[in-house]
Write a protein that holds these residues in place. Structure first.
Motif, mmCIF file in Angstrom:
data_model
loop_
_atom_site.group_PDB
_atom_site.id
_atom_site.type_symbol
_atom_site.label_atom_id
_atom_site.label_comp_id
_atom_site.label_asym_id
_atom_site.label_seq_id
_atom_site.Cartn_x
_atom_site.Cartn_y
_atom_site.Cartn_z
ATOM 1 N N ARG A 47 0.910 -1.119 -0.187
ATOM 2 C CA ARG A 47 0.078 0.057 0.007
ATOM 3 C C ARG A 47 1.029 1.264 0.092
ATOM 4 O O ARG A 47 1.866 1.030 0.570
ATOM 5 C CB ARG A 47 -0.908 0.176 1.016
ATOM 6 N N ARG A 48 0.431 2.299 -0.380
ATOM 7 C CA ARG A 48 1.110 3.542 -0.708
ATOM 8 C C ARG A 48 0.308 4.609 -0.643
ATOM 9 O O ARG A 48 -0.702 4.812 -1.145
ATOM 10 C CB ARG A 48 1.755 3.724 -2.191
ATOM 11 N N ILE A 49 0.787 5.673 0.389
ATOM 12 C CA ILE A 49 0.180 6.852 0.594
ATOM 13 C C ILE A 49 1.164 8.022 -0.166
ATOM 14 O O ILE A 49 2.273 8.090 0.256
ATOM 15 C CB ILE A 49 0.121 7.177 1.871
ATOM 16 N N THR A 50 0.577 8.831 -0.840
ATOM 17 C CA THR A 50 1.156 9.946 -1.617
ATOM 18 C C THR A 50 0.945 11.276 -1.159
ATOM 19 O O THR A 50 -0.381 11.474 -0.941
ATOM 20 C CB THR A 50 1.062 9.925 -3.106
ATOM 21 N N ILE A 77 5.196 5.455 2.460
ATOM 22 C CA ILE A 77 4.909 6.811 2.041
ATOM 23 C C ILE A 77 5.853 7.436 1.081
ATOM 24 O O ILE A 77 6.906 7.093 0.908
ATOM 25 C CB ILE A 77 4.982 7.644 3.499
ATOM 26 N N GLU A 78 5.101 8.396 0.101
ATOM 27 C CA GLU A 78 5.817 8.848 -0.889
ATOM 28 C C GLU A 78 5.506 10.375 -0.825
ATOM 29 O O GLU A 78 4.259 10.734 -0.735
ATOM 30 C CB GLU A 78 5.266 8.389 -2.200
ATOM 31 N N GLY A 79 6.499 11.241 -1.066
ATOM 32 C CA GLY A 79 6.362 12.672 -1.139
ATOM 33 C C GLY A 79 6.545 13.093 -2.554
ATOM 34 O O GLY A 79 7.671 12.575 -3.333
ATOM 35 N N VAL A 80 5.516 13.957 -3.005
ATOM 36 C CA VAL A 80 5.811 14.404 -4.216
ATOM 37 C C VAL A 80 5.781 15.876 -4.232
ATOM 38 O O VAL A 80 4.717 16.496 -3.836
ATOM 39 C CB VAL A 80 4.880 14.007 -5.360
ATOM 40 N N PHE A 81 6.713 16.521 -4.522
ATOM 41 C CA PHE A 81 6.872 18.036 -4.616
ATOM 42 C C PHE A 81 6.479 18.529 -5.976
ATOM 43 O O PHE A 81 6.922 17.976 -6.942
ATOM 44 C CB PHE A 81 8.399 18.506 -4.284
ATOM 45 N N ALA A 93 15.910 23.971 -4.104
ATOM 46 C CA ALA A 93 16.237 24.185 -2.851
ATOM 47 C C ALA A 93 15.192 23.684 -1.833
ATOM 48 O O ALA A 93 15.439 23.043 -0.817
ATOM 49 C CB ALA A 93 16.697 25.755 -2.518
ATOM 50 N N ILE A 94 13.652 23.991 -2.210
ATOM 51 C CA ILE A 94 12.772 23.748 -1.364
ATOM 52 C C ILE A 94 12.389 22.096 -1.238
ATOM 53 O O ILE A 94 12.229 21.504 -0.108
ATOM 54 C CB ILE A 94 11.457 24.432 -1.611
ATOM 55 N N ALA A 95 12.734 21.340 -2.531
ATOM 56 C CA ALA A 95 12.476 20.227 -2.724
ATOM 57 C C ALA A 95 13.484 19.344 -1.798
ATOM 58 O O ALA A 95 13.163 18.512 -1.240
ATOM 59 C CB ALA A 95 12.625 19.911 -4.129
ATOM 60 N N LYS A 96 14.756 20.118 -1.767
ATOM 61 C CA LYS A 96 15.820 19.261 -1.073
ATOM 62 C C LYS A 96 15.268 19.332 0.530
ATOM 63 O O LYS A 96 15.565 18.291 1.131
ATOM 64 C CB LYS A 96 17.260 19.960 -1.205
ATOM 65 N N GLN A 97 14.795 20.463 1.004
ATOM 66 C CA GLN A 97 14.385 20.403 2.278
ATOM 67 C C GLN A 97 13.380 19.550 2.682
ATOM 68 O O GLN A 97 13.276 18.981 3.818
ATOM 69 C CB GLN A 97 14.333 22.080 2.833
ATOM 70 N N SER A 126 9.671 7.188 -0.196
ATOM 71 C CA SER A 126 10.308 7.665 -1.701
ATOM 72 C C SER A 126 10.087 9.037 -1.835
ATOM 73 O O SER A 126 9.097 9.689 -0.953
ATOM 74 C CB SER A 126 9.791 6.576 -2.738
ATOM 75 N N PHE A 127 10.719 9.667 -2.625
ATOM 76 C CA PHE A 127 10.707 11.027 -3.103
ATOM 77 C C PHE A 127 10.747 11.661 -4.427
ATOM 78 O O PHE A 127 11.678 10.806 -4.943
ATOM 79 C CB PHE A 127 11.466 12.031 -1.916
ATOM 80 N N ARG A 128 10.105 12.529 -5.103
ATOM 81 C CA ARG A 128 10.212 12.788 -6.283
ATOM 82 C C ARG A 128 9.634 14.102 -6.613
ATOM 83 O O ARG A 128 8.880 14.636 -5.891
ATOM 84 C CB ARG A 128 9.708 11.825 -7.395
ATOM 85 N N VAL A 129 10.071 14.843 -7.623
ATOM 86 C CA VAL A 129 9.893 15.917 -7.967
ATOM 87 C C VAL A 129 8.971 15.946 -9.244
ATOM 88 O O VAL A 129 9.288 15.140 -10.112
ATOM 89 C CB VAL A 129 10.931 17.043 -8.358
ATOM 90 N N TRP A 130 7.885 16.691 -9.491
ATOM 91 C CA TRP A 130 6.581 16.402 -10.375
ATOM 92 C C TRP A 130 6.476 17.693 -11.015
ATOM 93 O O TRP A 130 6.104 18.665 -10.156
ATOM 94 C CB TRP A 130 5.725 15.701 -10.231
ATOM 95 N N ARG A 131 6.678 18.004 -12.465
ATOM 96 C CA ARG A 131 6.086 19.121 -12.954
ATOM 97 C C ARG A 131 4.877 19.003 -13.675
ATOM 98 O O ARG A 131 4.585 17.977 -14.460
ATOM 99 C CB ARG A 131 6.986 19.562 -14.148
ATOM 100 N N GLY A 132 3.793 19.856 -13.223
ATOM 101 C CA GLY A 132 2.508 19.835 -13.767
ATOM 102 C C GLY A 132 1.687 20.861 -13.210
ATOM 103 O O GLY A 132 2.227 21.675 -12.626
#
Length: 264
Positions: free
Chosen positions: A7-10, A37-41, A80-84, A101-107
């Motif tokens: 199971r995954r919570i984003t 848990i996944e963080g998406v910036f 910089a904010i994504a890194k923090q 896990s963590f990733r950056v998403w453009r949209g």
């Protein structure tokens, strides 16, 4: 990529100060459901496109200096904010013993959320404003202080009435850290009401789950009734009719707490 069967919570993260509190809340939910848990910036593409407009200016509060928006500087600040934010996620996940896990998403935050995390069970999003300070404070609390249960409001319509989702709600209700309030919208058909009543009768014999009937689906009145319930978190199905128009945005603008969109 998540492990099949896990199971995954984003947690959807924006350039806003509530990221730490939102990640802490996401870690709590993931821990209760034994999920990763996944963080998406989010790098908001709509905002990025505005940097190309020659008449648009940015006012810096610190220096009171007005300047044209610089796309290169905006990208640098986002990174910089994504890194923090990634560091905060790692800290929260390790403290709770969670895979992360963590990733950056453009949209575009408002229109592309359906493409954001197709393999996640839930999307946790903050409202367009600050979170309620009474529940998600990161200040140290004495060990003797008894924490209040998290009050989770669930809008139950055709999407949330699916058996597996009702099982998830019931699973959360068994946790002492969670208090469940179900909101039943008006004009729902008799089959949905019977399904809900039957499920609660068999799976909630101790009546841990409360049921409140919504009297009006008009956005302002609906938001007022949800707000009066004093919940800390709102859960809604991605199949809900409230997500198919401007209604949910109007609701979120008036609610002092974040929202979980259930994907599956």
């Amino acid at each position: 990529m998540s492990i099949p069967g896990r199971r995954r919570i984003t947690v959807v993260l924006l350039d806003k100060p509530q990221s730490r509190e939102l990640l802490s809340l996401g870690a709590t939910i993931a821990s209760l459901l034994q999920a990763e848990i996944e963080g998406v910036f989010i790098e908001d593409d709509a905002l990025f496109r505005l940097t190309g407009l020659p008449f648009l200016r940015e006012l810096r509060w610190g220096s009171r200096h007005e300047a044209r928006l610089d796309p290169a500087r905006l990208t640098q600040e986002w990174r910089a904010i994504a890194k923090q934010t990634r560091e905060v996620l790692e800290e929260s996940a390790k403290r709770a013993g969670l895979s992360w896990s963590f990733r950056v998403w453009r949209g575009e935050y408002d229109s592309d959320l359906g493409q954001l995390a197709t393999d996640s069970e839930m999307l946790l999003m903050g409202r367009h404003g600050s979170l309620s300070p009474r529940r998600f404070s990161t200040r140290y609390r004495p060990a003797t202080a008894a924490p209040k249960p998290l009050r989770l409001g669930v809008i139950v319509d055709a999407g949330m009435a699916e058996p597996r989702l009702l099982e998830t709600i019931t699973e959360l209700a068994q946790k002492p850290e969670i208090e469940i309030v179900l909101f039943l919208p008006p004009d729902e058909g008799r089959p949905l009401i019977e399904t809900l009543d039957d499920h609660l009768r068999h799976h909630d014999p101790e009546q841990l789950i409360s049921l409140i009937r919504i009297t009006d689906k008009e956005p302002v009145k609906l938001a007022k009734q949800l707000k009066a319930s004093a919940c800390d978190l709102l859960m809604i199905s991605e199949r809900s009719s409230l997500l198919k128009g401007p209604t949910i945005k109007r609701i979120l603008e008036d609610l002092p707490y974040p929202t979980v969109v259930v994907r599956k």
